[in-house]
Design a protein around this motif. Structure first.
Motif, short mmCIF file in Angstrom:
data_model
loop_
_atom_site.label_atom_id
_atom_site.label_comp_id
_atom_site.label_asym_id
_atom_site.label_seq_id
_atom_site.Cartn_x
_atom_site.Cartn_y
_atom_site.Cartn_z
N ASN B 70 -56.13 16.10 -45.73
CA ASN B 70 -54.96 16.19 -46.04
C ASN B 70 -54.32 14.59 -46.41
N GLU B 71 -53.79 14.54 -47.64
CA GLU B 71 -52.92 13.17 -47.67
C GLU B 71 -51.81 12.84 -47.11
N LYS B 72 -51.01 14.47 -46.42
CA LYS B 72 -49.94 13.97 -45.64
C LYS B 72 -50.28 14.95 -44.34
N SER B 73 -50.11 14.36 -43.22
CA SER B 73 -50.05 15.37 -42.05
C SER B 73 -49.03 14.86 -40.98
N ILE B 74 -48.73 15.80 -39.99
CA ILE B 74 -47.40 15.56 -39.28
C ILE B 74 -47.69 15.41 -37.73
N PHE B 75 -47.11 14.53 -37.13
CA PHE B 75 -47.05 14.44 -35.81
C PHE B 75 -46.13 15.22 -35.10
N ASN B 76 -46.35 15.91 -34.30
CA ASN B 76 -45.36 16.85 -33.48
C ASN B 76 -45.18 16.37 -31.97
N ILE B 91 -48.08 13.60 -28.00
CA ILE B 91 -47.81 13.65 -29.42
C ILE B 91 -49.26 14.15 -30.02
N SER B 92 -49.06 15.24 -30.88
CA SER B 92 -50.07 16.07 -31.54
C SER B 92 -49.67 16.56 -33.04
N GLN B 93 -50.84 16.53 -33.65
CA GLN B 93 -50.66 17.22 -35.02
C GLN B 93 -50.58 18.59 -34.95
N PHE B 94 -49.47 19.45 -35.13
CA PHE B 94 -49.22 20.74 -35.22
C PHE B 94 -48.88 21.44 -36.63
N ASP B 95 -48.16 20.93 -37.13
CA ASP B 95 -47.71 21.76 -38.40
C ASP B 95 -48.80 21.31 -39.41
N VAL B 96 -49.17 20.25 -39.74
CA VAL B 96 -50.27 19.84 -40.61
C VAL B 96 -51.02 18.86 -40.06
N TYR B 272 -42.84 22.92 -30.00
CA TYR B 272 -43.28 21.84 -31.10
C TYR B 272 -42.23 21.45 -31.95
N PHE B 273 -42.19 20.19 -32.23
CA PHE B 273 -41.07 19.62 -33.35
C PHE B 273 -41.48 18.45 -33.80
N PRO B 274 -41.42 18.06 -35.01
CA PRO B 274 -41.78 16.74 -35.54
C PRO B 274 -41.30 15.60 -34.63
N ASP B 275 -42.21 14.86 -34.43
CA ASP B 275 -41.82 13.56 -33.58
C ASP B 275 -40.98 12.72 -34.38
#
Lengths: 90, 475
Positions: B70-76, B91-96, B272-275
Motif C-alpha cells: 500500500n502506498e498509504k498505510s496508517i499507524f495506530n 504503535i501498530s498499523q491497524f486501519d491500513v 485503537y485510534f490513529p497516532d
C-alpha cells in the motif's frame, strides 16, 4: 451511548471520585458531538490526519542517547539498572 | 469427523540497526536499559520518527510473498497498561497495513504443494522484557521499540503439519531476504496460533482459540494437537459451548497442555485510534519498485538446482530450506566438485555427523572448503569412498588440513598398476587352491580375492583398479 464509569476507570487506570457527576459530564460531551453521526460519509475516503503529506522518515543509524542512568535515578524504584515495579501476576 | 482450521500470526523482529521510532541500537544481549532514549522511555515531549529501513524491509517481504504494497498505510495506538511498554500504548498499523493480500506455497514430502494466503503484514514495535521475581518484577526496556513485522495468515491450514510447514517456509523466506535474524530461541521469530474445529461439511468456522507466544516448531505442533483434542472432546461430550470460548491460552511446555489466561482478556479493549504523532506512512511507486530488488528466494533456488544441476526435488528442498545450508552447498560447488557428490556428502554424510553432535551447519568443524577438498580428493581418485568417510569423521574432531589428514590416516589410495599387481600376485600365490576352484567355475570367489587384496593393501588400493587388474589376471 451509555457511560460505564467502572470500565472507563479500569481502562484509564484512574480512580474517579464522584462517579455520577463525571458520568453526566461525559454524557454531555457525547451528546454534543453526536450530530456528526448524521453525516453520510460512505462515499468519502477515511481521513487519518488533517495535515498534508506523509510521516518523515530517518536513516537507520544508531545513536546512544546516554539518558538511561539519569532516568533510572529518577525512577520510583530501580535496582541493578532494572526498573522495579510491583509484582505482575501472569 | 472434524475439520481443523488454523491461522497463524507471526512476529518477526526486523534486523535493522536501530529501533523503529528512535535511533537506539537494537543489539541483543546488551546491559539492561542501556539501549534506551527519551522516545522509547516515553518521556514527555519525545516524538517518534519512523525508521526508513524498517519500511524497506516490510516492502521487501511484500514482494517476496506476492502481496499488494500500500502506498498509504496508517499507524495506530493500541492502548494497554503493562510495564513492558512505558507509553501505555503500542504503535501498530491497524486501519491500513503496509502489506496486504499475499501468499506462499507449502511443499509436502510427496512433492505436492498448497497455497496459503497471507492476509496482511504490518509494522509495529516490540515491548520490553519483564523478569518476575518473588515480590517484584524487573523491567528491561532494551527491546522496547524494536521493529516487528506481524505477518497474519488466512485460516488456510488444516493440520498441525501444514501449520509447521507454513512457519518453516515463512522462516526460510525472511532469512533469505535477510530482513530478520528469525532466531526462535532468542525470540526474534514468534508465533500466535489460532485454532478451531468444525464438523466436516459445516460452512461456518467454530470458536477460535488463540495460543500465544510459541517459539519452537515442536511446541507449536504439540500445542495444536493438544488444543484440537480438547475441542473435539468438548464437542463430543456436548459441552463445546461451555468449554470452548474465544480466549487466549498459554502453552505449558512442561505438561504439553494449554491453559486459559482469562484475566487478561477482560481488559482487552485496545481502543485503537490513529497516532496523532505520526502522519500516514506514504511510499512512492518508485520506493516500492526499488524494494522489489530482492535476493533469490528458497523456491527459486530450489527450481534452479533442479533445472541446472539435476538435483532431485527432495534433496533440493532439504538444501534450500535453510539459507545457511544452501550457502554452504554453493561454496562446496565452487570447489569444482560434482553436484551429485556435493549433495550426498552434505545431506547424508556431514549432516549425519552434525546431527549426532547436535551441531548446526554454522557450527560445523568442517567448513565448505574442507568438504569440497575431501570430495575433490575422492573425485581424482586420491582417496576412495571409504577413505572419504574416515576422513570426515576424523576432521569432525581435529582441526587439520585435508591433505595432512589424508597423509596421517594413510588414506592415499594406490592406483599404480605395478604396486597393485604385486599385491595381487602375493594374494593369488597364497591362495592357490581357491584360484583352482575359481578357474573350475566357482565365480563367486572373485569377491573373496578383491577382499583379500584390499585387506593386504590395508584399504589403500583403488577398488576399481583392483577389480580391473584381477579380472585380467584371472582371465
Amino acid at each position: 451511548m451509555e457511560i460505564d464509569i467502572e470500565k472507563l476507570e479500569k481502562l484509564s487506570n484512574l480512580k474517579v471520585q464522584n462517579k455520577e457527576e463525571i458520568a453526566h459530564q461525559l454524557q454531555d460531551i457525547l451528546e454534543y458531538v453526536e450530530n456528526l453521526g448524521e453525516l453520510d460519509t460512505d462515499a468519502i475516503e477515511s481521513t487519518f490526519s488533517t495535515l498534508e503529506g506523509g510521516t518523515p522518515v530517518r536513516e537507520d543509524v544508531p545513536v546512544h542517547s546516554g539518558v538511561a542512568q539519569d532516568v533510572l535515578k529518577q525512577a520510583p524504584n530501580a535496582q541493578d539498572d532494572y526498573f522495579i515495579v510491583p509484582n505482575i501476576i501472569e | 469427523m472434524f475439520e481443523i482450521v488454523i491461522g497463524l500470526e507471526v512476529h518477526a523482529q526486523l534486523n535493522t540497526k536501530t529501533k523503529i521510532f528512535c535511533s537506539c541500537p537494537t543489539s541483543f544481549n546488551e546491559h539492561q536499559n542501556s539501549n534506551t532514549c527519551p522516545t522509547c522511555l516515553a518521556l514527555p515531549g519525545a516524538l517518534p520518527v519512523l525508521n526508513k529501513e524498517a519500511v524497506n524491509k516490510a516492502m521487501m517481504f511484500g514482494h517476496a510473498v506476492n502481496a499488494t504494497i500500500n502506498e498509504k498505510s496508517i499507524f495506530n495506538r493500541k492502548n494497554y497498561f503493562y510495564p513492558d511498554n512505558p507509553k501505555a500504548y503500542q504503535i501498530s498499523q491497524f486501519d491500513v497495513a503496509i502489506v496486504e493480500d499475499g501468499e506462499l506455497m507449502i511443499d509436502f514430502e510427496d512433492g505436492s504443494s498448497k497455497r496459503v494466503g497471507i492476509t496482511r503484514a504490518h509494522l509495529e514495535e516490540d515491548a520490553g522484557k519483564n523478569t518476575h521475581e518473588a515480590n517484584h518484577s524487573k523491567v528491561d526496556l532494551n527491546r522496547c521499540g524494536t521493529p516487528l513485522l506481524e505477518i497474519v495468515s488466512e485460516p488456510d491450514m488444516r493440520s498441525a503439519e501444514e501449520a509447521v510447514l507454513y512457519l518453516k517456509k515463512l522462516h526460510s523466506i525472511v532469512r533469505y531476504l535477510d530482513i530478520s535474524d528469525a532466531n526462535m530461541q532468542e525470540g526474534s521469530f514468534r508465533c500466535d496460533v489460532n485454532i478451531s474445529i468444525r464438523p466436516e461439511g459445516q460452512e461456518e468456522f467454530g470458536t477460535r482459540v488463540e495460543v500465544k507466544n510459541m517459539n519452537s516448531f515442536k511446541f507449536i505442533n504439540q500445542a495444536i494437537n493438544y488444543e484440537v483434542n480438547r475441542q473435539i472432546e468438548a464437542y463430543e461430550d456436548g459441552v463445546y459451548e461451555q468449554e470452548v470460548v474465544q480466549e487466549t491460552r498459554l502453552f505449558n511446555t512442561d505438561t504439553g497442555e494449554t491453559r486459559s489466561m482469562r484475566g487478561k482478556e477482560e481488559s482487552a479493549d485496545y481502543r485503537y485510534f490513529p497516532d496523532p504523532d505520526l502522519l500516514p506512512l506514504i511510499v512512492t511507486k518508485a520506493d516500492i519498485e526499488k524494494a522489489g530488488n530482492i535476493p533469490e528466494l528458497p523456491d527459486e533456488k530450489k527450481q534452479r538446482y533442479i533445472d541446472e544441476l539435476g538435483i532431485r526435488a527432495y534433496d533440493a528442498t532439504v538444501i534450500c530450506a535453510d539459507k545457511a545450508v544452501a550457502n554452504y552447498f554453493d561454496e562446496v560447488l565452487e570447489c569444482g566438485v560434482s553436484a551429485k557428490n556435493a549433495v550426498n556428502y552434505l545431506t547424508n554424510e556431514l549432516n549425519g555427523l552434525l546431527n549426532k553432535e547436535g551441531l548446526t551447519i554454522h557450527e560445523s568443524p568442517i567448513d565448505a572448503q574442507k568438504l569440497g577438498a575431501i570430495i575433490k580428493n575422492l573425485e581424482d581418485d586420491t582417496i576412495n569412498g571409504k577413505g572419504a568417510k574416515k576422513l570426515l569423521e576424523f576432521l569432525m574432531g581435529e582441526q587439520t588440513e585435508v591433505d595432512a589428514a589424508i597423509e596421517k590416516l594413510g588414506l592415499k589410495q594406490v592406483s599404480d598398476d605395478g604396486a597393485i599387481l604385486a599385491i595381487i600376485d602375493e594374494v593369488l600365490s597364497n591362495n592357490e587352491d581357491k584360484v583352482e576352484e575359481y578357474k573350475g567355475g566357482k565365480e563367486k570367489l572373485f569377491g573373496f580375492f578383491v577382499g583379500q587384496v584390499m585387506k593386504a593393501s590395508r584399504g589403500s588400493a583403488n577398488p576399481a583398479k583392483v577389480n580391473e587388474l584381477l579380472r585380467e589376471k584371472l582371465g
